[in-house]
Write a protein that holds these residues in place. Structure first.
Motif, PDB file in Angstrom:
ATOM      1  N   GLN A   1       0.842  -1.201   0.000  1.00  0.00           N
ATOM      2  CA  GLN A   1       0.000   0.000   0.000  1.00  0.00           C
ATOM      3  C   GLN A   1       0.880   1.255   0.000  1.00  0.00           C
ATOM      4  OE1 GLN A   1      -2.422   0.287   3.471  1.00  0.00           O
ATOM      5  NE2 GLN A   1      -4.035   1.429   2.460  1.00  0.00           N
ATOM      6  N   PHE A   2       1.956   1.178   0.813  1.00  0.00           N
ATOM      7  CA  PHE A   2       2.890   2.308   0.922  1.00  0.00           C
ATOM      8  C   PHE A   2       3.516   2.612  -0.435  1.00  0.00           C
ATOM      9  CE2 PHE A   2       5.923   5.160   2.396  1.00  0.00           C
ATOM     10  CZ  PHE A   2       7.217   4.724   2.132  1.00  0.00           C
ATOM     11  N   VAL A   3       3.966   1.541  -1.079  1.00  0.00           N
ATOM     12  CA  VAL A   3       4.619   1.711  -2.383  1.00  0.00           C
ATOM     13  C   VAL A   3       3.629   2.306  -3.382  1.00  0.00           C
ATOM     14  CG1 VAL A   3       5.683   0.451  -4.314  1.00  0.00           C
ATOM     15  CG2 VAL A   3       6.348  -0.088  -1.972  1.00  0.00           C
ATOM     16  N   SER A   4       2.383   1.746  -3.371  1.00  0.00           N
ATOM     17  CA  SER A   4       1.391   2.261  -4.328  1.00  0.00           C
ATOM     18  C   SER A   4       1.072   3.729  -4.030  1.00  0.00           C
ATOM     19  CB  SER A   4       0.132   1.390  -4.293  1.00  0.00           C
ATOM     20  OG  SER A   4      -0.507   1.579  -3.069  1.00  0.00           O
ATOM     21  N   ARG A   5       1.062   4.077  -2.767  1.00  0.00           N
ATOM     22  CA  ARG A   5       0.790   5.477  -2.403  1.00  0.00           C
ATOM     23  C   ARG A   5       1.932   6.383  -2.854  1.00  0.00           C
ATOM     24  NH1 ARG A   5      -3.307   7.314   0.314  1.00  0.00           N
ATOM     25  NH2 ARG A   5      -4.781   5.779   1.117  1.00  0.00           N
ATOM     26  N   ILE A   6       3.153   5.884  -2.680  1.00  0.00           N
ATOM     27  CA  ILE A   6       4.321   6.668  -3.139  1.00  0.00           C
ATOM     28  C   ILE A   6       4.192   6.928  -4.632  1.00  0.00           C
ATOM     29  CG2 ILE A   6       6.854   6.536  -3.524  1.00  0.00           C
ATOM     30  CD1 ILE A   6       6.304   7.170  -0.660  1.00  0.00           C
TER      31      ILE A   6
END
Lengths: 198, 182
Positions: B121-126
């Motif tokens: 999720q973090f990566v996709s948000r980045i």
């Protein structure tokens, strides 16, 4: 340096603790004596001698086999003692903690002789304690280890000319201290031996 | 009265000529100060000669072995403490980065329950943020140099932290001494 010592050094450099233990056994007296003469009491001398061996053990790879191992080891001990003396003012020596002499006294059972010996040690130690630590180390190397000025320079990381001037300064200071420690007009009669200059 | 070079001759080990020796003898007869210095130094030298080497109490080598063992133990404990500290610090930094990046939606239970999902999720948000920034740059081209500088600086800081962490771990586990520690 004997062949055995060369072998011990080689083995110790390859991680043989027992070989280094043999080196500790072989060099404990000169290292302890140097620390004792520098610091003036047996407890501090024991601690400094132990620490010097620990440092030698840790930095054994830095030792150059072309040099004398004794000089390298005593150099570590003298630098450690000089650092100790600079860091803190060590208490003056108490005659109660003077260790035994290596060379046995021929009249060992004679308590008067023993007391005389202890008094002499205390006297000389008091004089040594009053001079600069590096000058003190130079004097100790010269008179207890019979080191040449070149060897002293190597051990103390100084130039030969610096060693010469330090020895000269230390001798003058010791002579003056000795004079001032004597009862009034202490030098009354001529000593049987003369200066090397004479 | 000048005491030089007589003091030097008396207290240094240099060999002097016969003529200088004579001159020194004459000076010593006349000068009380040099005479006292000469005999005082002779007395000190004599005391040095009778002061033998002192030796440690018996069992020095055994005490040294014990001290070596203690030193090793202290160093070992220090290494462990430092590596734990660095690992904890790095973990804390990583956790804070994640928390800061997703502060509004962060949930401790979901984080613990599904770490990989959170990371994803973090990566996709980045990526989402980057796309947003990209579109912003397209709308305002002048903002690009400042934003790029900030982005590069942040990446440099993270890279430096990672390099420092790796180097510290490498240094801690690298034996410093001449022989291998047990």
């Amino acid at each position: 340096m004997t062949n055995g010592e060369t072998l011990w050094i080689k083995q110790a450099r390859h991680g043989d603790d027992e070989a280094f233990g043999s080196l500790v056994e072989a060099y404990q007296k000169p290292v302890f004596n140097l620390c004792y003469r520098m610091l003036g009491n047996a407890n501090d001398a024991e601690d400094a001698a132990q620490e010097s061996f620990i440092r030698a053990y840790r930095h054994l790879r830095r030792y150059d086999p072309k040099r004398s191992f004794a000089t390298w080891l005593l150099s570590i001990a003298s630098h450690y003692c000089i650092d100790c003396l600079r860091r803190k003012q060590l208490p003056t020596m108490s005659t109660a903690v003077i260790p035994e002499e290596t060379v046995p006294d021929t009249a060992a059972p004679n308590p008067e002789r023993k007391i005389f010996s202890i008094e002499k040690q205390a006297e000389i130690q008091t004089l040594l304690e009053r001079i600069n630590p590096t000058d003190r180390a130079a004097i100790i190397f010269r008179y207890w280890y019979d080191y040449s000025e070149v060897e002293i320079a190597e051990a103390l990381s100084l130039s030969v000319s610096a060693v010469k001037s330090r020895l000269f300064r230390a001798r003058r200071e010791l002579a003056k201290l000795w004079l001032s420690s004597q009862p009034s007009n202490g030098v009354k009669e001529r000593r049987p031996h003369e200066s090397p200059a004479l | 009265m000048s005491h030089q070079p007589y003091e030097k001759w008396l207290l240094s080990e240099e060999v002097i000529s016969q003529q200088d020796k004579e001159s020194l003898k004459i000076h010593l007869q006349e000068c009380k100060s040099c005479q006292d210095l000469h005999y005082a130094w002779q007395a000190v030298e004599q005391e040095f000669a009778i002061n033998a080497q002192v030796e440690p109490q018996s069992g020095f080598d055994q005490r040294w072995e014990i001290r070596l063992e203690k030193t090793r133990e202290t160093r070992r404990q220090k290494r462990i403490t430092v590596s734990i500290g660095i690992t904890l610090g790095f973990s804390l930094l990583a956790t804070w980065s994640i928390l800061l990046a997703d502060l509004t939606n962060f949930s401790l239970s979901s984080f613990l329950g599904n770490l990989f999902a959170t990371l994803g999720q973090f990566v996709s948000r980045i990526i989402h943020i980057l796309r947003g920034v990209e579109s912003l740059f397209r709308a305002f081209p002048l903002a690009i140099p400042i934003s790029a500088a900030i982005g590069v600086s942040l990446m440099a800081v993270v890279t430096l932290l990672l390099a420092f962490w790796t180097a510290s771990l490498f240094k801690i586990y690298q034996p410093k001494q001449g022989v291998i520690l047990k």
